[in-house]
Motif scaffolding. Sequence first.
Motif, PDB file in Angstrom:
ATOM      1  N   GLY A  98      48.123  56.435  66.347  1.00 42.16           N
ATOM      2  CA  GLY A  98      47.327  55.540  66.716  1.00 42.16           C
ATOM      3  C   GLY A  98      46.441  55.144  65.491  1.00 42.16           C
ATOM      4  O   GLY A  98      45.612  54.186  65.831  1.00 42.16           O
ATOM      5  N   ALA A  99      46.947  55.155  64.186  1.00 46.49           N
ATOM      6  CA  ALA A  99      46.421  54.669  63.046  1.00 46.49           C
ATOM      7  C   ALA A  99      46.824  53.041  62.825  1.00 46.49           C
ATOM      8  O   ALA A  99      45.990  52.342  62.381  1.00 46.49           O
ATOM      9  N   ALA A 100      47.980  53.043  63.017  1.00 44.94           N
ATOM     10  CA  ALA A 100      48.546  51.489  62.360  1.00 44.94           C
ATOM     11  C   ALA A 100      49.207  50.964  63.423  1.00 44.94           C
ATOM     12  O   ALA A 100      49.569  51.155  64.650  1.00 44.94           O
ATOM     13  N   ASP A 101      49.475  49.509  63.346  1.00 41.88           N
ATOM     14  CA  ASP A 101      49.813  48.734  64.214  1.00 41.88           C
ATOM     15  C   ASP A 101      51.326  49.013  64.460  1.00 41.88           C
ATOM     16  O   ASP A 101      52.139  49.327  63.693  1.00 41.88           O
ATOM     17  N   PHE A 102      51.709  48.729  65.610  1.00 37.78           N
ATOM     18  CA  PHE A 102      53.219  49.019  66.154  1.00 37.78           C
ATOM     19  C   PHE A 102      54.196  48.425  65.190  1.00 37.78           C
ATOM     20  O   PHE A 102      55.493  48.700  64.745  1.00 37.78           O
ATOM     21  N   ASP A 103      53.921  47.013  64.858  1.00 40.77           N
ATOM     22  CA  ASP A 103      54.690  46.070  64.001  1.00 40.77           C
ATOM     23  C   ASP A 103      55.147  46.959  62.535  1.00 40.77           C
ATOM     24  O   ASP A 103      56.088  46.352  62.025  1.00 40.77           O
ATOM     25  N   LEU A 104      54.300  47.876  62.048  1.00 41.26           N
ATOM     26  CA  LEU A 104      54.727  48.689  61.115  1.00 41.26           C
ATOM     27  C   LEU A 104      56.175  49.218  61.176  1.00 41.26           C
ATOM     28  O   LEU A 104      57.003  49.083  60.172  1.00 41.26           O
ATOM     29  N   LEU A 105      56.577  49.425  62.232  1.00 38.89           N
ATOM     30  CA  LEU A 105      58.045  49.989  62.612  1.00 38.89           C
ATOM     31  C   LEU A 105      59.014  49.035  62.217  1.00 38.89           C
ATOM     32  O   LEU A 105      59.970  49.521  61.880  1.00 38.89           O
ATOM     33  N   ARG A 106      58.684  47.916  62.355  1.00 39.89           N
ATOM     34  CA  ARG A 106      59.790  46.781  62.258  1.00 39.89           C
ATOM     35  C   ARG A 106      60.127  46.534  60.694  1.00 39.89           C
ATOM     36  O   ARG A 106      60.841  46.148  60.301  1.00 39.89           O
ATOM     37  N   THR A 107      59.034  47.213  59.847  1.00 42.92           N
ATOM     38  CA  THR A 107      59.156  47.124  58.158  1.00 42.92           C
ATOM     39  C   THR A 107      60.482  48.101  57.822  1.00 42.92           C
ATOM     40  O   THR A 107      60.921  47.958  56.784  1.00 42.92           O
ATOM     41  N   TYR A 108      60.740  49.004  58.684  1.00 38.33           N
ATOM     42  CA  TYR A 108      61.806  50.005  58.250  1.00 38.33           C
ATOM     43  C   TYR A 108      63.151  49.262  58.225  1.00 38.33           C
ATOM     44  O   TYR A 108      63.839  49.343  57.102  1.00 38.33           O
ATOM     45  N   GLN A 109      63.698  48.469  59.060  1.00 40.04           N
ATOM     46  CA  GLN A 109      64.906  47.816  58.840  1.00 40.04           C
ATOM     47  C   GLN A 109      64.822  46.775  57.637  1.00 40.04           C
ATOM     48  O   GLN A 109      65.587  46.588  56.706  1.00 40.04           O
ATOM     49  N   ALA A 110      63.722  45.868  57.720  1.00 37.65           N
ATOM     50  CA  ALA A 110      63.436  44.748  56.880  1.00 37.65           C
ATOM     51  C   ALA A 110      63.392  45.372  55.244  1.00 37.65           C
ATOM     52  O   ALA A 110      63.959  44.695  54.502  1.00 37.65           O
ATOM     53  N   GLU A 111      63.173  46.642  55.092  1.00 33.33           N
ATOM     54  CA  GLU A 111      63.098  47.201  53.907  1.00 33.33           C
ATOM     55  C   GLU A 111      64.306  47.936  53.624  1.00 33.33           C
ATOM     56  O   GLU A 111      64.891  47.713  52.291  1.00 33.33           O
ATOM     57  N   ARG A 112      64.958  48.791  54.405  1.00 32.90           N
ATOM     58  CA  ARG A 112      66.176  49.535  54.042  1.00 32.90           C
ATOM     59  C   ARG A 112      67.378  48.688  54.017  1.00 32.90           C
ATOM     60  O   ARG A 112      68.299  48.861  53.311  1.00 32.90           O
ATOM     61  N   LEU A 113      67.712  47.752  54.973  1.00 33.72           N
ATOM     62  CA  LEU A 113      68.879  46.720  55.064  1.00 33.72           C
ATOM     63  C   LEU A 113      69.226  46.250  53.823  1.00 33.72           C
ATOM     64  O   LEU A 113      70.444  46.264  53.384  1.00 33.72           O
ATOM     65  N   PRO A 114      68.390  45.536  53.213  1.00 31.32           N
ATOM     66  CA  PRO A 114      68.813  44.724  51.839  1.00 31.32           C
ATOM     67  C   PRO A 114      69.223  45.957  51.039  1.00 31.32           C
ATOM     68  O   PRO A 114      70.243  45.613  50.191  1.00 31.32           O
ATOM     69  N   ASN A 115      68.794  46.937  50.801  1.00 34.41           N
ATOM     70  CA  ASN A 115      69.110  47.925  49.783  1.00 34.41           C
ATOM     71  C   ASN A 115      70.520  48.581  50.304  1.00 34.41           C
ATOM     72  O   ASN A 115      71.587  48.948  49.520  1.00 34.41           O
ATOM     73  N   VAL A 116      70.616  48.523  51.779  1.00 38.19           N
ATOM     74  CA  VAL A 116      72.110  49.463  52.178  1.00 38.19           C
ATOM     75  C   VAL A 116      73.064  48.225  51.957  1.00 38.19           C
ATOM     76  O   VAL A 116      74.091  48.475  51.351  1.00 38.19           O
ATOM     77  N   GLN A 117      72.574  46.901  51.994  1.00 36.13           N
ATOM     78  CA  GLN A 117      73.622  45.792  51.629  1.00 36.13           C
ATOM     79  C   GLN A 117      74.245  45.972  50.157  1.00 36.13           C
ATOM     80  O   GLN A 117      75.309  45.688  49.800  1.00 36.13           O
TER      81      GLN A 117
END
Length: 565
Positions: A342-361
Amino acid sequence: MAEETRKVDVLIVGAGPVGLVTAFQLAKFGGVSVAIIDKNEKATSQQAYGRAITLFPRTSELLDQLGLAERLAQQCFACRNTVTYNSKGEEVKGRGWSFMETSMSDTAWDFALVLRQKYQEDVFREALREHGIEVEAPFSLLDVVVDETAPALCHKVTATLKNEKTGQDSKIKCKFLVGCDGGHSSVRRMLQIPFQGSTSADKWVRIDGLVKTNVPKPRTYCAIESPTHGNVLWVGLDRGRTRIGYAFTEKHANSYEVFDEAAAVKEAKAAVKPFDLEIECVDWWTIYSVGQRIAESFFVKDCVFLAGDACHTHSSGAAQGMNTGIHDSVNLAWKLSLVLRGAADFDLLRTYQAERLPNVQRLIQYDKDISRLMTNRLPENWSGDPNTDVNAILGDIMAEAASFSSGLGIFYDLEESNSLNRTGSQRGALSPGQRGPDIDLVTPGTFEKTRLIQQTRNSAMFHVVVFAGDTALTKESEFHAAALQSTFLTILNSTAPSTWEVLGHDPLGRAYFDDSKQNAYQRYGIDASSGGVVVLRPDGWIGTVTSLSKDAVAELVKYFQGIFY
């Protein structure tokens, strides 16, 4: 008769390194209930040995922040040397894995940490057990149902499991399901997530064992440029073992009615020619197809994540599989922990793919070229001389990918939608989204040396690092209100009998001195007279960099308000 349904916050499917490290972090950070299942007990030698072997420096740093790396280092083969031999057995400089000797500095973990996956998993399981969590195995995942009408952060996922020993079914309801179950992921299949890419006709053999040989430098990361078996991998392993890997061509396949262990050993001897090889015992061997695939999404239905091979597969040519998976795990776990608590906004979870996908590519593109070159073929769409030495091109590409392969150059893009990486008022040598370099520090009083990573452990907390310049500004009480879910650390640009002698007041948080050459200030691009403030994310990447001014507090408030409630 089915058991009573139980509830947990997070169910992790798959107890390889990625699943274990994810479960460990969530348990370590606290306040989150976790269950982890696996369909295998890994009882046979084929299941226990083999698989991934190498952690590169950035991965070791991440595990160091979690208190796990030293346990691995106790058992590992610390590989700092490489060598490449041509088909005549002559040493060739600047090819193969030579990038490891030139691109793995700027870290205490300046070596390849070689430890077979079995032993890494043993360390991770024991660490998880210390937090009261055991892997539940053998359990198969039979079904996943998501109640999409349920609000976020409710137990909207129902997983049906089968105990493979008793045959009994059971159910677990969870708020989040994390698929760490490999390239043939049941989670990915049940959620019908497309897995895009291709598998080539290329096959490679890997064999681990105790060897006798006249290879001049056998305890290295070695490449042997074989005209018949491609760019042959030779790696010194833990416990005196060696891994040998080679391309398995159609010609080799047609030479055997059944390709078994004896055949794998015979071809290994041929692959390392002109050197001699005797394999005294085989711990493990395998033959596998080479391909590159990426899941269409790493986060679906606001409750299901994929990590590691479950969302991206590639060859072992660049030895990045386990490294990339652990990077996924570390990127995800602290975010999931903060949201669940309950500390962070739910949208923080959307940064997982946003950050990891370009590096995987980026990895996939390198891997396509490397895997072809390792089978003595030029990259697809090659426009240069068709008679170019493939081994020379391989050396060039591996050198080009060096900072990515070591992990020290992996960065997260600055995106307007991602509040984690924000350009601040101070510009310098380092930018938000880049790795925060580990630096040597000096402890007050004893003047013992320590490192920044040792003082900024990953506990799902941000670290506000104040490089003291104008010392009057380092005692602003408002700083504490500006940094939610954060700890403070002050770095002073000179040593003294006490921090008070330098500051004239108590420091913000724990304080350390820079060394006599002010290497810490220089590495972070901070002027020793004016100072600066660096926010390090829990995973050690830079969040923002601000000037040390009266406006710094407001700037930090704005940064953290974009993340926390």
